[in-house]
Design an enzyme around this catalytic site. Structure first.
Site, PDB file in Angstrom:
ATOM      1  N   GLU A  42       2.591  -5.473  -1.783  1.00 19.55           N
ATOM      2  CA  GLU A  42       3.349  -6.859  -1.319  1.00 19.55           C
ATOM      3  C   GLU A  42       3.603  -6.847   0.098  1.00 19.55           C
ATOM      4  O   GLU A  42       3.512  -5.871   0.660  1.00 19.55           O
ATOM      5  CB  GLU A  42       4.265  -7.168  -2.376  1.00 19.55           C
TER       6      GLU A  42
ATOM      7  N   ASP B 295      13.861  -8.336   3.667  1.00 20.83           N
ATOM      8  CA  ASP B 295      12.328  -8.754   4.114  1.00 20.83           C
ATOM      9  C   ASP B 295      12.268  -9.348   5.428  1.00 20.83           C
ATOM     10  O   ASP B 295      11.903 -10.586   5.525  1.00 20.83           O
ATOM     11  CB  ASP B 295      11.991  -9.772   3.002  1.00 20.83           C
TER      12      ASP B 295
HETATM   13  C1  6LW Z   1       9.789  -9.957  -1.616  1.00 23.39           C
HETATM   14  C2  6LW Z   1       8.875  -8.700  -1.887  1.00 23.39           C
HETATM   15  C3  6LW Z   1       9.880  -7.771  -1.669  1.00 23.39           C
HETATM   16  O1  6LW Z   1       9.128 -11.204  -2.093  1.00 23.39           O
HETATM   17  O2  6LW Z   1      10.899  -8.015  -2.818  1.00 23.39           O
HETATM   18  O3  6LW Z   1      10.655  -5.884  -1.058  1.00 23.39           O
HETATM   19  C4  6LW Z   1      10.690  -9.252  -2.918  1.00 23.39           C
HETATM   20  N1  6LW Z   1       9.750  -6.473  -1.032  1.00 23.39           N
HETATM   21  O4  6LW Z   1       7.960  -8.624  -0.844  1.00 23.39           O
HETATM   22  C5  6LW Z   1      11.909 -10.137  -2.960  1.00 23.39           C
HETATM   23  O5  6LW Z   1      12.472  -9.960  -1.604  1.00 23.39           O
END
Ligand code: 6LW
Length: 512
Positions: free
Chosen positions: A176, A14
């Site tokens: 996300e 991230d």
């Molecule tokens: C993070 C989300 C994700 O909050 O995995 O790959 C989660 N993306 O955005 C945990 O790293």
């Protein structure tokens, strides 16, 4: 000039990036490890040097009782008006907050708590003085899944507007990791979709308003390695940065599955940080890498490469009274569980009741495995006298998946032991009487297995068994983290009556 990916190998997922003049700063998630949110500096986007952690005090990062793979999720770093901001979620309690600092190496402020649910918060400072908080909501099933946004007062963290649903993405699961940018007067909303596993991707949309409605990029996904046989997989969760010369780059996470023929893909080094150039189409849409793909070797184009790679020294002698930044504890370390003072030049651990099998805070000082091929060793001085007392080296994924070679008191005598724990399967594979209190313990890793050895100081090495890397992979263990090598001590259910002192610890990449 070519550069190599990943630019931050090992468990650094991230990534988020910002630029101040010709300096770049990058942060990553840190989950149940302490201190939290490592921060790195670079002048060329390729060579990174850790300069500290954004969360280095317990008052900023409470990991008490934190489940493995919870704790600190995706952070965002931004710089505005002379100040750095790092916003993130502590999922150990699911609270969003930011900390700020005038200098990136800290000190960072106490948390400014946000009345904001969800994960993956991001900040955008608009040129009219407004500040937007953008984040991911709905994954707990309490509201529609997708990206939410509100305006906030940056001095207090107070929300200045309603929380609005702004985008659900292009139909992939788990929309996300949003970041909002304003580029040539247009608002761009970049997100991850597809889940952080093999279906991961980056998508983007744009609008004249920060709240949308958003026009979806016809070239989406602008980054994905799904359904390819690239050595890099699961690419997603990106952040964009513009260089001083006006070129654009993306940092994002990806994984490198170890090459196991016919046994499916496994990755044990965690999600790593990659870099790729961003190109813009004539109608103003970005594309990451080569038509949405990155490679292990890429062209640095106009980046001012030339600095030697900055790598921490292979051998840590524990001589200078401070642990280098690459060392981590598991959750908040118990008071008095470690010190460099009791025996100058040695790292002393005081083992307590929690063992490596507990989701607690055993005496544990570890660093990430960053290379498939590497050699780890440490010299330990330990005089266990009661059954259960144990200290050594662990290859640690979480409390249910770990291997260790250790000096231990068992059945009334001192022994070297090799233990493996894989889920509910648990076994001391080998044990051998060992009379002395000083021992060198070692682990040699290649892409498929760990091999363990021990020696008396200055003596012959004795190979002491093996363990598969794949059993410590995310495909087996689940979760969001990667493998650590750590020194540890435990009384296995009771306090240790003696301390365990480590004279040195060495980590050498062996195939570069
Ligand atoms: C993070 C989300 C994700 O909050 O995995 O790959 C989660 N993306 O955005 C945990 O790293």
């Amino acid at each position: 000039m070519p550069y190599s990916n990943p630019v931050l190998p090992g468990f650094y997922p991230d990534p988020s990036i910002c630029r101040v003049g010709s300096d770049y700063y990058l942060v990553t998630s840190s989950f149940q490890f302490f201190p939290g949110v490592p921060i790195f500096h670079s002048r060329d986007l390729v060579h990174w040097r850790q300069i500290g952690h954004c969360l280095e005090r317990e008052s900023q990062l409470d990991l008490e009782g934190c489940k493995s793979s919870l704790g600190i999720f995706a952070p965002t770093i931004r710089h505005h008006d002379g100040r750095f901001y790092m916003v993130t979620t502590n999922t150990n309690g699911f609270r969003n907050f930011f900390v700020w600092a005038d200098k990136p190496e800290g000190p960072w402020s106490e948390p400014v708590w946000l009345d904001w649910p969800g994960i993956d918060p991001s900040l955008f400072f608009d040129d009219d003085g407004r500040v937007y908080l953008t984040g991911t909501g709905g994954f707990l099933g309490n509201e529609p899944l997708g990206i939410y946004q509100a305006e906030i007062e940056i001095d207090t963290g107070r929300l200045l507007s309603d929380r609005k649903f702004i985008w659900s993405g292009t139909g992939g699961k788990a929309p996300e990791g949003p970041h909002l940018y304003k580029i040539e007067g247009i608002y761009y909303l970049l997100i991850a979709e597809g889940g952080t596993e093999y279906g991961h991707m980056v998508t983007i949309a744009r609008s004249d308003s920060p709240y949308g409605p958003f026009e979806i990029c016809p070239g989406n996904p602008i980054l994905t390695h799904r359904s390819t046989d690239s050595p890099i997989q699961a690419t997603g969760h990106a952040d964009l940065v513009e260089t001083e010369d006006g070129s654009w780059w993306a940092v994002f996470l990806g994984i490198r599955p170890a090459p196991f023929m016919f046994r499916g893909l496994h990755h044990h080094l965690g999600r790593e940080t990659f870099l790729a150039p961003v190109s813009w189409s004539s109608d103003g849409w970005p594309m990451i890498g080569d038509a949405g793909k990155a490679a292990l070797t890429m062209d640095a184009e106009t980046l001012p490469l030339g600095q030697a790679a900055v790598r921490p020294p292979a051998k840590d002698d524990f001589e200078n009274g401070q642990l280098p930044f690459y060392w981590n504890f598991l959750r908040n370390p118990a008071e008095g569980s470690w010190t460099l003072d009791d025996r100058p030049g040695w790292l002393t651990l005081y083992g307590s009741a929690p063992s490596l099998d507990d989701a607690g805070a055993p005496a544990f000082v570890g660093r990430r495995q960053q290379h498939f091929d590497c050699a780890v060793s440490a010299k330990l001085s330990f005089d266990p006298v009661k059954d259960g007392e144990e200290a050594g080296l662990t290859v640690y994924r979480d409390e249910k998946f770990h291997y260790e070679i250790a000096l231990a008191h068992r059945n009334g005598t001192r022994k070297v032991i090799l233990r493996r724990r894989v889920g509910s399967l648990w076994k001391v594979e080998l044990e051998e009487d060992y009379d002395a209190s000083e021992i060198v313990l070692g682990i040699e890793a290649d892409a498929s297995r760990y091999s363990f050895y021990f020696a008396s100081p200055g003596g012959e090495r004795k190979t002491f068994g093996f363990g598969e890397c794949s059993f410590l992979s995310s495909e087996v263990a689940g979760g969001f983290t990667g493998v650590y090598f750590a020194m540890y001590a435990t009384g296995n259910g009771q306090p240790c009556s003696t301390s365990a002192a480590f004279d040195w610890f060495e980590y050498i990449p062996t195939n570069e």
